[in-house]
Design an enzyme around this catalytic site. Sequence first.
Site, PDB file in Angstrom:
ATOM      1  N   GLU A 137       0.811  -1.229   0.000  1.00 55.06           N
ATOM      2  CA  GLU A 137       0.000   0.000   0.000  1.00 55.06           C
ATOM      3  C   GLU A 137       0.843   1.276   0.000  1.00 55.06           C
ATOM      4  OE1 GLU A 137      -2.760  -0.398   3.320  1.00 55.06           O
ATOM      5  OE2 GLU A 137      -4.132  -1.535   2.074  1.00 55.06           O
ATOM      6  N   GLU A 153     -12.387  -1.185  12.836  1.00 59.45           N
ATOM      7  CA  GLU A 153     -12.452  -0.647  11.475  1.00 59.45           C
ATOM      8  C   GLU A 153     -13.635  -1.226  10.704  1.00 59.45           C
ATOM      9  OE1 GLU A 153      -8.911  -1.241   9.153  1.00 59.45           O
ATOM     10  OE2 GLU A 153      -9.766  -0.270   7.401  1.00 59.45           O
ATOM     11  N   ASP A 207      -8.678  -8.635   5.054  1.00 56.72           N
ATOM     12  CA  ASP A 207      -8.365  -7.437   5.824  1.00 56.72           C
ATOM     13  C   ASP A 207      -9.326  -7.237   6.991  1.00 56.72           C
ATOM     14  OD1 ASP A 207      -7.389  -5.066   6.668  1.00 56.72           O
ATOM     15  OD2 ASP A 207      -7.822  -3.930   4.862  1.00 56.72           O
TER      16      ASP A 207
HETATM   17  O1  GCW Z   1      -7.148  -2.364   6.665  1.00 56.02           O
HETATM   18  C1  GCW Z   1      -6.255  -1.575   5.989  1.00 56.02           C
HETATM   19  C2  GCW Z   1      -6.563  -0.253   6.558  1.00 56.02           C
HETATM   20  C3  GCW Z   1      -5.397   0.697   6.493  1.00 56.02           C
HETATM   21  C4  GCW Z   1      -4.223   0.022   7.144  1.00 56.02           C
HETATM   22  C5  GCW Z   1      -3.893  -1.240   6.373  1.00 56.02           C
HETATM   23  C6  GCW Z   1      -2.770  -2.030   7.034  1.00 56.02           C
HETATM   24  C7  GCW Z   1      -2.489   0.977   8.469  1.00 56.02           C
HETATM   25  O2  GCW Z   1      -7.688   0.258   5.921  1.00 56.02           O
HETATM   26  O3  GCW Z   1      -5.769   1.844   7.179  1.00 56.02           O
HETATM   27  O4  GCW Z   1      -3.111   0.859   7.229  1.00 56.02           O
HETATM   28  O5  GCW Z   1      -5.003  -2.087   6.350  1.00 56.02           O
HETATM   29  O6  GCW Z   1      -3.092  -2.892   7.842  1.00 56.02           O
HETATM   30  O7  GCW Z   1      -1.619  -1.783   6.759  1.00 56.02           O
END
Ligand code: GCW
Length: 754
Positions: free
Chosen positions: A343, A449, A421
């Site tokens: 990312e 989240e 995730d």
């Molecule tokens: O779930 C996603 C999140 C990001 C997060 C990423 C990760 C810290 O939306 O906000 O970044 O995973 O875990 O690296």
Amino acid sequence: MVGNKAHAARALAALSMLAFIPAAPAENRMPANENGYEAWLRYRPITTIDTTTDTTTDTTINRPTNQDISKALSSIHVAGAGPRHTAALDELHRGLSAMLGASPSIDDDTRELSGGLYLGTRTDFEGALPSEIAAMLDDIGPEGYVVASVPNEAGTPAIVVTADDDTGLLYGAFRLLRELQLGADFAALNIVDSPALPLRMINHWDNLDRSTERVYGGFSIFDWPNLPESQPRYRDYSRLMASVGINGIVVNNVNTYKEGRLEGWRIITDEYLDKAAVLAGEFDRYGIKTYFSVNFMSPILFGDLDTADPAERSVQNWWRDRARHIKERIPSFGGFLVKADSEGEAGPHAYGRTHSEGANMLAEALAPVGGVVIWRAFVYRHPEESRGNADRAVQAYEHFAPLDGRFADNAILQIKHGPIDFQVNEPVSSLFSGMPNTNLMLELQITQEYTGNDIHLNFLAPFWRRVLSFDTHRDGPGSPLRDMLQARNGSSTAWGVAGVGNFHDGLNWTGHLLAQSNAYAYGMLAWNPRQSPETIAGDWSELTFGRNPDVAGKIADMLLRSYEIYSKYYFPYGLSLMGWAGGAAPDGNGDRSRPDPYRNIGRYHQTDAIGTGYDRTIATGSGYVGQYPEPLRETYESPQTCPPEMLLWFHYLPYDFEMPSGKTLIQSIYDDHYEGVDMVKALRRDWLSLEGRIDEERYYHVLGKLNLQLSEAILWRDVINGFYLDMSGVPDAAGRVQALDRPYRGLRYGHGPR
Ligand code: GCW
């Protein structure tokens, strides 16, 4: 036994400082303030149920009287000294004074265990512990403790809190206080306990400007602009974390670089190390090591190198020097956490190196200072970039499984519980079955989240417990995940579990007061993954709301139902990413490659006119199922044997697929969403029945949250069901579901999208 006078003098001197340590920030020092700041360390008088709750049921009838306890605990005798001894003493003094209504006396007289509380490590007691207690210590290992009552002729037992190390001693002190709060008989204490998982960490996704990523309702606890100036909150945070056994904190976000927005990489510059040293000092007093998220490009970002290639000697030396430098400033430095090649965070791929080559270079730099590198396995490519398999779920395994056995001894791979995730229903990641020769750590998300932000009540312990108990079949049948997280025999490296924290700077720490239960539960399960969610929920409710069983029992019951309730009105049967924190948005995660009319329909749930769900089978799908060993493959490959809560995670199924209940899939989706909303109404009714039995402050706070939850659950229900009606064209048999105008969006009532 002769107490060590010099030590004791230091302990007493430190204790005299207590008068100057405020119990809470100034704004909290109001009588009977129930703003949630004290969380589960409330220490209310122990022979009344709770001054602020209903007192009609006397639960104390069979317990020793207040006088007995006061007598037994009217003195604390301390053997040995040190910062953690002082922290333990500080807590015992604070807790006992508040619970018993009188401050215990303190001395260093540990010659004879007559009545009173005795505190010290085995060495401090200089061989004079009663043999049965010394024997209890024999098998406990690091951080374990004994809390036991020793009968004596005078009639009042001695209570001994002891351990082999001072962290264990501190944990023992917290345990005693918890037991007393929960109504244990002080004369019958006989507790030997030690942690199952060596590393029990909190990961803060906090930025240096105090903004936070996915932490709801507040800014970072760590006031970077004003550090190194300290605040009482740092100590209170440390106390709360240590009280549930947390022994490692990563202070900054794993995302450390976003042009113009994020500069978390600065954390290991001298400017920030000076600030971090203050936090680390507080943490260390409570047995917590300090870790930093670092950027792989640091040698370029603030060193004077023009490369960060892990194969370059100059880069290796740079990191070794930095690690030594950090250790000099922060003796309790634990190591680095790294999000690399993920990312937008750079990593070793920039130089054609693998994840293990990158991790090992940092591991080597950290080895001389006794540190570990924790390397995250959360990597995936966007479909448009991914040659080959576009299923995000398969990608981490494809990256990492071939590297099994290539990571250094002090490198740990940190893996999110599921392959996508942090979704509400995901299978346990296949990586846990596929890397037998690598140190593994489980990453959980305490902050909510995808599990409700700070609005939805969602007690995650039942889910986490299921994850920890999951049989990975890595070493044949009977290989639960929790066993993969324990240090292997003969290894000096610690590993275990990390939770993305949900504490922030708000007065009650977590926004939704009841979300404190998740931080508590996380600590409890990290300490003992076999603990039952029922016990955890029950204890937390009593600690937080007092011991009236009608009140605490009802709250515990609400907690225990909440995960299932949330799952009902959220994404159906394990579907991923039908929305984000900002609300339900089933068409939002667009796949521009698909033709109209399904353009923009989520690539994660693959819904169309015929059916819904992601085909990850070996036979016809992305093949993710093939990453598991048997018999997991067989179980997941067929919709007939796949666990229903993950049916659509693994399978694309037609709307008329017959569910185990005998209903069609589409009707089950509709019905579940209605049922989920009804369950929220019941939850709210339960809370309303507590009116007048809980202090108004917390009662109305939680009621407000439940009202919002109900509004949002209705919104989720209507958006998800409306979307499915439109996609499938199949009407709801009960005629409730209404068509929606596109786009399918449930804007939230609470906070805006984060
Ligand atoms: O779930 C996603 C999140 C990001 C997060 C990423 C990760 C810290 O939306 O906000 O970044 O995973 O875990 O690296």
